[in-house]
Design an enzyme around this catalytic site. Structure first.
Site, PDB file in Angstrom:
ATOM      1  N   SER A 178       0.835  -1.206   0.000  1.00  0.00           N
ATOM      2  CA  SER A 178       0.000   0.000   0.000  1.00  0.00           C
ATOM      3  C   SER A 178       0.866   1.251   0.000  1.00  0.00           C
ATOM      4  CB  SER A 178      -0.889  -0.005   1.258  1.00  0.00           C
ATOM      5  OG  SER A 178      -1.506   1.237   1.441  1.00  0.00           O
ATOM      6  N   TYR A 205      -1.351  -1.150  11.089  1.00  0.00           N
ATOM      7  CA  TYR A 205      -1.706  -1.683   9.753  1.00  0.00           C
ATOM      8  C   TYR A 205      -0.595  -1.337   8.768  1.00  0.00           C
ATOM      9  CZ  TYR A 205      -3.326  -1.467   5.010  1.00  0.00           C
ATOM     10  OH  TYR A 205      -3.381  -1.590   3.641  1.00  0.00           O
ATOM     11  N   LYS A 241       2.489  -3.717   6.597  1.00  0.00           N
ATOM     12  CA  LYS A 241       2.825  -3.706   5.168  1.00  0.00           C
ATOM     13  C   LYS A 241       4.337  -3.510   5.004  1.00  0.00           C
ATOM     14  CE  LYS A 241      -1.224  -4.403   3.448  1.00  0.00           C
ATOM     15  NZ  LYS A 241      -1.517  -5.698   2.803  1.00  0.00           N
TER      16      LYS A 241
END
Ligand code: WQD
Length: 337
Positions: free
Chosen positions: A125, A150, A154
């Site tokens: 992302s 979060y 990644k």
């Protein structure tokens, strides 16, 4: 060769399964149905005429993942979407995110590591860039300290893949998505957010259909032309096709390095108010919204530099913001019938 798509009944996953099947790939899906539904299989079949193999498997269960690889020994390519992805939830429950997003990745890579050669595509992302200094954002933009667990999963995931590539036959491509929106033109598959949508476009379509009273626009005094945040909204079908292009690159051994990174966006930034205006235009509906305080953690601006994706990967987004919003609206109207 069988391709495993984890999270293959999810929003981006299901659209990617459709494009893989359209290109003749034999697909098996793993999904734990925590953020999707089994009916998505029917939606995929309605589009392609083929229902992929399906395993409801919790990827946090090491033995279950090992059993999967024993059963599907011909899987040598994985497109890994399955992950928890709500930024706010990750702040409240970081261990759920580290267990799910990192644990599952480790078990999947262990399944591939034994094979002489395999392909791994990782759903990353643009969040890894945080608020990038320079627009548009290139793949060389510095990785900022993650703003949420979060985002950190990644970044950690990318580092794990880099480390494993050095000691295995796993060739990988990391795809850093900007903001995926829209739905397949058939309206047989689309976004199915559980509960209150966190993201802008599903909240817009749910407001327009009457499910939500009013859209809250999080801040209008950002340093942007109209004061609202700017993002690069990419049609989910364009995004799905990029995964097929990336897989073919690995299968055809066209990748220059064992791990390659590509930003997937349109290269065009749109503000929240521009998205609202575009939605009102394509839907013919006025949208009920109000300006409220900024949402903590939001960055001002992010849109992709698409040169590397266009010229090295050989993929380019083709669908417009209007087309994406029209498809999202068509999908919302269909599922609320
Ligand atoms: C877009 C803009 C909001 C909702 C996140 C993740 C990213 C990826 C996509 C998973 C922002 C504004 C939103 C609303 C609003 N997710 N907004 N009212 O935050 O750019 O990206 O989702 O991979 O990793 O970080 O997307 O759609 O939540 O917000 O005004 O009700 O819309 O402030 O400016 P975001 P978003």
């Amino acid at each position: 060769m069988k391709i495993l798509v984890t999270g293959g009944l999810g929003f981006i996953g299901s659209h990617t399964v459709v494009e893989l099947q359209n290109e003749g790939f034999d697909v098996v899906v793993i999904d734990d149905l925590s953020n999707s539904s089994i009916e998505v299989l029917d939606g995929i079949q309605a589009i392609t005429g083929k229902k992929p193999d399906f395993e409801q498997t919790d990827l946090r269960d090491k033995a279950a993942v090992q059993n999967f690889f024993a059963k599907y020994s011909d899987v040598s390519g994985i497109i890994h979407f399955a992950a928890s992805k709500a930024v706010g939830e990750s702040v409240e429950n970081p261990l759920l995110y580290y267990e799910n997003n990192i644990g599952a990745l480790v078990y999947l890579l262990q399944g591939l590591q034994a094979k002489p050669e395999s392909h791994f595509i990782f759903s990353s992302s643009c969040t890894v860039y945080g608020q990038a200094e320079k627009m548009p954002i290139t793949e060389n933009a510095p990785i900022q300290t993650a703003m949420s667990p979060y985002g950190n999963t990644k970044q950690i995931g990318e580092e794990i893949i880099q480390d494993v590539a050095k000691v295995s036959g796993i060739n990988s491509i990391l795809l850093r998505y900007f903001n995926p929106i829209g739905a397949h033109e058939s309206a047989n598959i689309g976004e199915l957010p559980k509960g209150t949508p966190q993201n802008l476009v599903p909240f817009i379509t749910q407001t327009a259909i009457g499910l939500r009273q009013q859209l809250s626009v999080f801040g209008s005094d950002y340093p942007t032309p109209d004061g609202t945040c700017i993002r690069d909204y990419i049609h989910v079908v364009d995004l799905a096709k990029a995964h097929v292009t990336a897989l073919k690159r690995l299968v055809n051994k066209a990748n220059a390095d064992k791990v390659e990174i590509f930003n997937l966006g349109t290269g065009k930034g749109s503000s929240v108010l521009e998205v609202i205006n575009a939605f009102e235009k394509v839907s013919g509906q006025k949208l009920n919204y109000k300006i409220v305080d900024k949402r903590p953690g939001d960055i001002t601006e992010a849109y992709a530099d698409t040169d590397k994706a266009n010229n090295v990967l050989g993929w380019k987004a083709e669908l417009s913001l209007d087309e994406a919003l029209a498809s999202a609206w068509k999908w919302e109207q269909k599922i609320r019938k």
